[in-house]
Design a protein around this motif. Sequence first.
Motif, PDB file in Angstrom:
ATOM      1  N   ILE A 193       0.832  -1.184  -0.079  1.00  0.00           N
ATOM      2  CA  ILE A 193       0.049   0.174   0.061  1.00  0.00           C
ATOM      3  C   ILE A 193       1.076   1.165   0.152  1.00  0.00           C
ATOM      4  CG2 ILE A 193      -1.796   1.359   1.416  1.00  0.00           C
ATOM      5  CD1 ILE A 193      -2.764  -1.452  -0.046  1.00  0.00           C
ATOM      6  N   SER A 194       1.183   1.855  -1.208  1.00  0.00           N
ATOM      7  CA  SER A 194       1.941   2.784  -1.337  1.00  0.00           C
ATOM      8  C   SER A 194       1.586   4.141  -1.269  1.00  0.00           C
ATOM      9  CB  SER A 194       2.986   2.669  -2.737  1.00  0.00           C
ATOM     10  OG  SER A 194       1.945   2.988  -3.488  1.00  0.00           O
ATOM     11  N   ARG A 195       2.088   4.992  -0.164  1.00  0.00           N
ATOM     12  CA  ARG A 195       1.484   6.244  -0.102  1.00  0.00           C
ATOM     13  C   ARG A 195       2.193   7.007  -1.421  1.00  0.00           C
ATOM     14  NH1 ARG A 195       2.447   8.314   5.993  1.00  0.00           N
ATOM     15  NH2 ARG A 195       2.010  10.340   4.922  1.00  0.00           N
ATOM     16  N   PRO A 196       1.884   8.054  -1.793  1.00  0.00           N
ATOM     17  CA  PRO A 196       2.235   8.581  -2.875  1.00  0.00           C
ATOM     18  C   PRO A 196       3.704   9.320  -2.581  1.00  0.00           C
ATOM     19  CG  PRO A 196       0.510  10.170  -1.711  1.00  0.00           C
ATOM     20  CD  PRO A 196       0.404   8.930  -1.080  1.00  0.00           C
ATOM     21  N   LYS A 197       4.269   9.261  -3.856  1.00  0.00           N
ATOM     22  CA  LYS A 197       5.644  10.047  -3.507  1.00  0.00           C
ATOM     23  C   LYS A 197       5.355  11.495  -3.631  1.00  0.00           C
ATOM     24  CE  LYS A 197      10.020  10.603  -5.597  1.00  0.00           C
ATOM     25  NZ  LYS A 197      10.966  10.132  -6.939  1.00  0.00           N
ATOM     26  N   GLU A 198       5.795  12.159  -2.440  1.00  0.00           N
ATOM     27  CA  GLU A 198       5.812  13.640  -2.514  1.00  0.00           C
ATOM     28  C   GLU A 198       6.745  14.323  -3.254  1.00  0.00           C
ATOM     29  OE1 GLU A 198       3.987  15.517   1.327  1.00  0.00           O
ATOM     30  OE2 GLU A 198       3.568  13.329   2.314  1.00  0.00           O
ATOM     31  N   GLU A 199       6.280  15.473  -3.607  1.00  0.00           N
ATOM     32  CA  GLU A 199       7.427  16.239  -4.623  1.00  0.00           C
ATOM     33  C   GLU A 199       6.757  17.733  -4.498  1.00  0.00           C
ATOM     34  OE1 GLU A 199       9.301  16.422  -8.795  1.00  0.00           O
ATOM     35  OE2 GLU A 199       8.721  14.533  -8.059  1.00  0.00           O
ATOM     36  N   ILE A 200       7.893  18.649  -4.434  1.00  0.00           N
ATOM     37  CA  ILE A 200       7.607  19.905  -4.411  1.00  0.00           C
ATOM     38  C   ILE A 200       7.941  20.709  -5.820  1.00  0.00           C
ATOM     39  CG2 ILE A 200       8.443  22.168  -3.412  1.00  0.00           C
ATOM     40  CD1 ILE A 200       8.835  20.801  -0.661  1.00  0.00           C
ATOM     41  N   GLY A 201       6.916  21.275  -6.388  1.00  0.00           N
ATOM     42  CA  GLY A 201       7.241  22.034  -7.553  1.00  0.00           C
ATOM     43  C   GLY A 201       7.230  23.480  -7.500  1.00  0.00           C
ATOM     44  N   GLU A 202       8.416  24.046  -7.680  1.00  0.00           N
ATOM     45  CA  GLU A 202       8.707  25.429  -7.516  1.00  0.00           C
ATOM     46  C   GLU A 202       8.716  26.192  -8.866  1.00  0.00           C
ATOM     47  OE1 GLU A 202      12.374  27.585  -6.501  1.00  0.00           O
ATOM     48  OE2 GLU A 202      11.818  26.754  -4.889  1.00  0.00           O
ATOM     49  N   TYR A 203       7.524  26.993  -8.755  1.00  0.00           N
ATOM     50  CA  TYR A 203       7.491  27.849  -9.939  1.00  0.00           C
ATOM     51  C   TYR A 203       7.984  29.334  -9.794  1.00  0.00           C
ATOM     52  CZ  TYR A 203       3.502  29.371  -7.230  1.00  0.00           C
ATOM     53  OH  TYR A 203       2.545  29.738  -6.097  1.00  0.00           O
ATOM     54  N   ALA A 204       8.347  30.158 -10.856  1.00  0.00           N
ATOM     55  CA  ALA A 204       9.117  31.379 -10.627  1.00  0.00           C
ATOM     56  C   ALA A 204       8.125  32.480  -9.782  1.00  0.00           C
ATOM     57  CB  ALA A 204       9.556  32.027 -12.169  1.00  0.00           C
ATOM     58  N   GLN A 205       8.840  33.133  -9.150  1.00  0.00           N
ATOM     59  CA  GLN A 205       8.078  34.130  -8.425  1.00  0.00           C
ATOM     60  C   GLN A 205       6.955  35.103  -9.502  1.00  0.00           C
ATOM     61  OE1 GLN A 205      10.478  36.791  -6.249  1.00  0.00           O
ATOM     62  NE2 GLN A 205       8.709  37.783  -5.564  1.00  0.00           N
ATOM     63  N   LEU A 206       5.707  35.007  -8.847  1.00  0.00           N
ATOM     64  CA  LEU A 206       4.540  35.651  -9.646  1.00  0.00           C
ATOM     65  C   LEU A 206       4.663  36.890  -9.659  1.00  0.00           C
ATOM     66  CD1 LEU A 206       1.703  33.843  -8.112  1.00  0.00           C
ATOM     67  CD2 LEU A 206       2.306  33.301 -10.163  1.00  0.00           C
ATOM     68  N   ARG A 207       4.314  37.568 -10.789  1.00  0.00           N
ATOM     69  CA  ARG A 207       4.474  38.825 -11.293  1.00  0.00           C
ATOM     70  C   ARG A 207       3.424  39.609 -10.370  1.00  0.00           C
ATOM     71  NH1 ARG A 207       2.668  40.225 -17.614  1.00  0.00           N
ATOM     72  NH2 ARG A 207       3.035  42.364 -16.342  1.00  0.00           N
ATOM     73  N   LYS A 208       3.804  40.737 -10.049  1.00  0.00           N
ATOM     74  CA  LYS A 208       2.697  41.528  -8.826  1.00  0.00           C
ATOM     75  C   LYS A 208       1.683  41.867  -9.832  1.00  0.00           C
ATOM     76  CE  LYS A 208       6.264  44.197  -6.427  1.00  0.00           C
ATOM     77  NZ  LYS A 208       6.942  45.596  -6.178  1.00  0.00           N
ATOM     78  N   GLU A 209       0.535  41.882  -9.204  1.00  0.00           N
ATOM     79  CA  GLU A 209      -0.899  42.215  -9.904  1.00  0.00           C
ATOM     80  C   GLU A 209      -0.774  43.327 -10.821  1.00  0.00           C
ATOM     81  OE1 GLU A 209      -3.510  42.924  -6.524  1.00  0.00           O
ATOM     82  OE2 GLU A 209      -3.185  40.809  -5.517  1.00  0.00           O
ATOM     83  N   PHE A 210      -1.421  43.337 -11.885  1.00  0.00           N
ATOM     84  CA  PHE A 210      -1.371  44.386 -12.816  1.00  0.00           C
ATOM     85  C   PHE A 210      -2.838  44.428 -13.548  1.00  0.00           C
ATOM     86  CE2 PHE A 210      -0.079  40.389 -14.853  1.00  0.00           C
ATOM     87  CZ  PHE A 210      -0.943  40.410 -15.853  1.00  0.00           C
ATOM     88  N   GLU A 211      -2.990  45.443 -14.311  1.00  0.00           N
ATOM     89  CA  GLU A 211      -4.001  45.784 -15.033  1.00  0.00           C
ATOM     90  C   GLU A 211      -3.905  45.502 -16.622  1.00  0.00           C
ATOM     91  OE1 GLU A 211      -5.389  49.585 -14.326  1.00  0.00           O
ATOM     92  OE2 GLU A 211      -5.827  49.215 -12.124  1.00  0.00           O
ATOM     93  N   THR A 212      -4.467  44.504 -17.249  1.00  0.00           N
ATOM     94  CA  THR A 212      -4.268  44.233 -18.649  1.00  0.00           C
ATOM     95  C   THR A 212      -4.902  45.494 -19.347  1.00  0.00           C
ATOM     96  OG1 THR A 212      -6.598  43.223 -18.981  1.00  0.00           O
ATOM     97  CG2 THR A 212      -4.530  41.633 -18.225  1.00  0.00           C
ATOM     98  N   PRO A 213      -4.630  45.594 -20.911  1.00  0.00           N
ATOM     99  CA  PRO A 213      -5.063  46.615 -21.510  1.00  0.00           C
ATOM    100  C   PRO A 213      -6.697  46.682 -21.502  1.00  0.00           C
ATOM    101  CG  PRO A 213      -2.969  45.843 -22.576  1.00  0.00           C
ATOM    102  CD  PRO A 213      -3.398  44.712 -21.226  1.00  0.00           C
ATOM    103  N   PHE A 214      -7.206  45.521 -21.497  1.00  0.00           N
ATOM    104  CA  PHE A 214      -8.449  45.248 -21.604  1.00  0.00           C
ATOM    105  C   PHE A 214      -9.279  45.769 -20.374  1.00  0.00           C
ATOM    106  CE2 PHE A 214     -12.684  43.005 -21.028  1.00  0.00           C
ATOM    107  CZ  PHE A 214     -13.296  43.398 -22.247  1.00  0.00           C
TER     108      PHE A 214
END
Length: 1537
Positions: free
Chosen positions: A318-339
């Motif tokens: 009964i295998s527990r899942p292999k845990e892994e950490i996925g790291e994504y690049a730092q998010l942009r600050k909140e911004f307003e799109t042209p629309f």
Amino acid sequence: MAWGGITEVQDEDEILFYEDGELEPEPEPEPFEQQPDEDSDIDTDLAQFHGPATSVEKWRAQNEIFRSYAFQKTEEVTEKEVKEAIEGAKDEVLSIQDILAKQKIGAQITNPRDYQTELYQKAKEENIIAVLDTGSGKTHIATLLLRHILDVELEDRAKGCPHKIAFFLVDSVNLVFQQTNVLRCGLSQKVEGICGAMGASLWQKSTWDKLFTNNMVIVCTAEVLVQCMMHSFVRMSSVNLLIFDEAHHAKNNHPYARLIKDYYYSELDRSKRPRIFGMTASPVDANTNIKQAARDLEMLLDSKIATTSDLSLLANNISRPKEEIGEYAQLRKEFETPFHQEVKRRYGDLPAFEKFFRAAKIISAELGRWASDKYWSFAFSEDESRKIEMREERIYNNKNEGTIAKLNDDIARLKEAADFVREHQKHGPPSPTEDDLSSKVILLYHWLQLYYGRTGDARCIVFVEQRQTARLLKLIFTHIGGPHLHCDMLVGVNSRISEQNVSLRSQVMTVAKFRRGELNCLFSTSVGEEGLDIPQCNLVVRFDLYKTMIAYVQSRGRARHRNSKYLHMIEANNTNHRAMIFHARSQESVMREFCKGLSHDQIINEAELELSSLFADDQADRKYTDPDSGAKLTYRSSLGILAHFVASLPAPNREIAMQPSYVVDHSSGMFLCEVILPEYSPILSTRGLPYKKKSMAKCSAAFEMCLKLREGKYLDKNLLPIYTKSLPAMRNALLAISAKKKDLYEMRIKPDFWQLGFGTVPDHLYLTVVDLISGLERPHQPIGLITRERLPQMPQFPIYLKDGHSSGVITTPLASSFKATEENLELFTKLTLQVYRDMFAKKFEYDILKMTYWLVPIKPEKSASISSLDNPEDVMDWAQIREVCEKDEYRWNPEMPPEFLADKYIVDNWDGGRRFYSIGVAPQFKAQDPVPSDAPKHKFMADILDYSVSLWSKSRSKCVWNPSQPVMEVEKIPFRRNFLAAVEKDEDEVIATPRTFVCPEPLRISALTTRFVAICYVFPAIIHRFESYLTALDACKLLDLDVGPRLALEALTKDSENSDEHGEEKVNFKSGMGPNYERLEFMGDCFLKMATSISTFVLQPDENEFEFHVRRMVMLCNKNLFDTAMKYKLYDRTWYPEGLKLLQGKGMKRIGPQVIKHSLGDKSVADVCEAFIGAAFMEYNKNNYWDPKSWDPAVKAVKVMVDSQDHLMERFSDYYAAYVKPKYQIAEATASQLDLAKQIEKKHPYHFKYPRILRSAFIHPSQAFMWENIPNYQRLEFLGDSLLDQVFIQHLFYRFPHKDPQWLTEHKMPMVSNKFLGAVCVKLGFHSHIRQNNSALNSHIRDYVGEIQEAESEPNAAQDYWVHVNREPPKCLADVVEAYVGAMFVDSEFDFSVVQTFFDMHIKDFFTDVSLYDDFGTNKLTRLMKVNFGCKEWRLGTRLRKSAIPGARDDYIAMLQIHYKIYFDGHAVSTRYAKGKASHAAVEKLEGLPQYEFRRLYGCDCEDDTACADKENPEAAEKRIKEVAEERVREGKEANT
């Protein structure tokens, strides 16, 4: 069916698979099939080897199946029937359970794992609480333990020991069926699931004895077992095993804890206590003291916590899942799109959009530019825009600030913003780049591509925090996920702004699709962590991290597949994210280590000491155990037992509130309570002991009263009342008539109008000009109808041309008569008889005395300018009349010029079906030339001359024809009699216009002009409709009703044997009869209900509501209306003139007057009465404007039709004239009553002249009359119910002029439902003014008000927000709305406009989009069966079911029959609610089934309309669409006319 090898399944979350990997097919449903019965009276024509051949046989077969099934259900008394009989319609959760029940969530397991065996062995020896991860097979351990316990039980029973039973207890209703299915797969003994909060205290012991006798395991909510123990239906010593699912709930006053405290520990002999097995993923909450919470749980459940290590799990594969950490690049600050910026520039000042701008900025950082822009399409969808506008209007109305002009400007800008967003949302699909998506989404895209790049085998759940995130991710990955990723979202039921409503049922269906593999990826909020049974996954992604350890453990438990992975997604350099992971893992470790390190011996030794602290709150409670049965009375249970006792008392008056009253006094810091029972109770009052808490004082008084009732033997040994509730004596009055019973009645084929002057030579005549607005296929001239008396003005009606277009028939009766001379009578008679002879091959005798009417041509140039003031002789085409009468016909001769043969009407004397319009001479052909190949077939085809002769061989040989005669090109006139209906599909000859060639000599050239002939061909249809109108007017004259011919005819028209059976194939349908009586009968039925309600209210001031209902029922029942119809002979209602002797033509041998009989059902005859009431109403009523005089004809029609002393009114004003104001109404009002009137007037602008009648509308039956000397609202509610019905029906009737009664009824149902009117009551704030003396009702109102107000206050709440509130409103809320309407009506001196105003202000807006309610009641089932499945052989039927439950009332059972088998049923106190239940049960099972699967499961072999449509060629399809469009335009024009 042969099964392949089955993959081992270790817990309830897995699915059975075939060897080839296909999902196990849906099991075929088990229908009811009629069994042979020795005593059955089944008709002999119901053969088992073939289906019914005719409509009558079909109905007979279906009815017999309904009868047998209803009889069988009556004989079967099950616990479900008991609960439904007690609780009625309150089973809204059952549909969800049905869905859960049909899922395959369990299977037999033959190889338990090591840790399961270890814990099972411990459970055999002692009480334990198993702490294991989700998906590790805790239920399997329980199944193993049950097997062991049941084996021991069987051995004990064999030795003669008392029988015992095991209980599997769950915490929620939806788990009952889920766990029942699991246990049924693992046990060979019978397992029964029982739904919890269904009023177990009212059940009969005999029912439970039967239940326990037939089962060895019961799965139920803990409350069910607590109630059983209380009444001693079962004792703790009769239970061998208690299994607690989610055992950590056992604390405080939870039913788990009450069961243990009140009944388990009360059994002092430990050997007689059952074994206990608890199951939980975590015994404690992370926010509590882990050690103390675990110790309390162990002590309360008399158990030890047991668990296993991760190494043990791994060792057993009964295998527990292999845990892994996925790291994504730092998010942009909140911004307003042209629309975003453009929207903000235009509409950023609107407060309603503030949250949209804020959310769009957050999404820009979290998900990227594309998602931020896409979010605006959610916020400004058409539905959401409507919600925003409605909210702004509500805010304006609530605050009453600003001007209406400003509100209009604000709403206009809201609409402008919505239009702008919709017009500019044209960006394409997103790309997996940082231009469109955030780094967080791109990382998720990377991981999903790893699993779904090549196949779609994997299962994945992506956990997010917010609903809108799930929705946006679903859209994103629908575009970029690739061909193998099939995703959807799984979110909670609460709707937020710019979010769709999601029901629990939708959740379950989504999971079901995930289980079947139709979906392989879910974007889920926390709802996916627990509760719903989700299969094992290969990949679980925490897109948004968990907030607690529990969320971490539960979501990780979803990754149970071998080689599964659990991905934590964190932001680069985000220390908070890493800290959250560390905290969750460390908290889990603390919990695990604590569970493994417990010193159980020390805990058990200390248990006796510490139990006293757990029971401290209960030790002050007194208890009573019945010495005979063992039923146990406690402080908490005494309130319910006493309430049940009072409700069962036989009350002398239905107005009396049947509930105990508690009077609490406070003195010296203590509360002392006295309980007072109704005056008809054997014991009236008693006092309890003093307590510091008011609630305890009430419990004490109830406890003491229960003891006295038991001592007096008014409660039996099971603490149940000895009384049973008596039912009203006339509740089953047999006032209905059979809808299928038929008889033959004489039909009136000619109106009385033709008898006026018949048999005499007239001295004056009248002319009516008949013309067609849009002409015919060929040029025509108007026709004149000459009659002995002036013909009434006829309504315009259509005749249908062969191309599908219609042309309206208009009549102009000329006002003045003209003298009937011998000359013109001769001309008119000769012309008319020649029309019969030349055109229709009918030769009548010449007899002016027997002519009922005459036909003449009208000058063509007069057609556009004729008025009723014209001189009749000036408009007739005398030249043509004399020409026809003088010439009669023309015969060809060689001197006849060729041009004379053009545009003539050609008659074949020897073949009545051959008539032609000549086009002209065809010089290219000779008489001996062959007949062209495309000419219409004829019996003689040697050459053109031979083709022109219809004589038989013997006669042909005697005739000699001129071989040099010319050949004419002619157009064969097709035979078509019914111009009142569109051309039928099989009338190919009519649609075509065949041209051919003939010789003139063998044929007659009629003197009738082709223009006159053209309109004469449609005259049979015209005169048929005229005669129908005249016959209908005869009926109106008989009834003394002033109704116009159009509505009078509609009220008498039945165009098929089963006109009232909507959705069924029409039997013997007669096309071209015009609208049938259905809609008028529907409107008449509604007006009849209102009229009889008013008259009953007025004439019977001293009767109660029940007596009102009976009196009204007697008046409006079909039996009474049928008697009226028979009294006036409304059932007796050829186009050739009657009376003339036919000398030549078909039918000449018929002698004597023609008698035609038609078959009519009794109900159809009765329906005509209601249709006439509807016609009288529609003739004079004006939509949106009420004038009492306009209703006088309808009131008179009601008087005629009901023929009762209870309705003698002939004018609407008679109602108020007969009303005598009661004393309570005109008495002086108190300050409180005046204040109520003032407050209510603020909510609805009606000023009451008599505030006391307003107070009556707000007094619940639980408040006694003596308090204010004002009666309760029931009489006013009875009146208001019928008034609201009338205004609802009027609204739908006028708004949807072409909808049939079934559709109108279905869409009336939400309007009149308690659910809707309850919501209206709360919206108006009426609930706060209800005067009642029932604390339970007050609590019910409070709970409902909270939920409905929360639903309404949600951002952009839709107009149907009330539908989605699960809690049913207390009926008194709807009653108050109806009573208030009734009070306004009475106070206004019976002014119906106040009802209309109330509807317009407070109800109409809820139904601007009626399609929102298409699924209300049984509507959804109809659409499923017709549209989704294309099934024609289904029927929803009802039968009265005599109750087999002691003290319960009879009810109705509704059954859904599909291809002569019953699959679903439901029962309730009325057919309306029973149908709703059966329909609901069916929809829950059927929705989502593809058509092929439905056909397989339910044996449907109906012709597939879709398949037929697919074979239709493009030309035919285009024509069909054009015809439909033209028909709709035509119907609209007719409605306007």
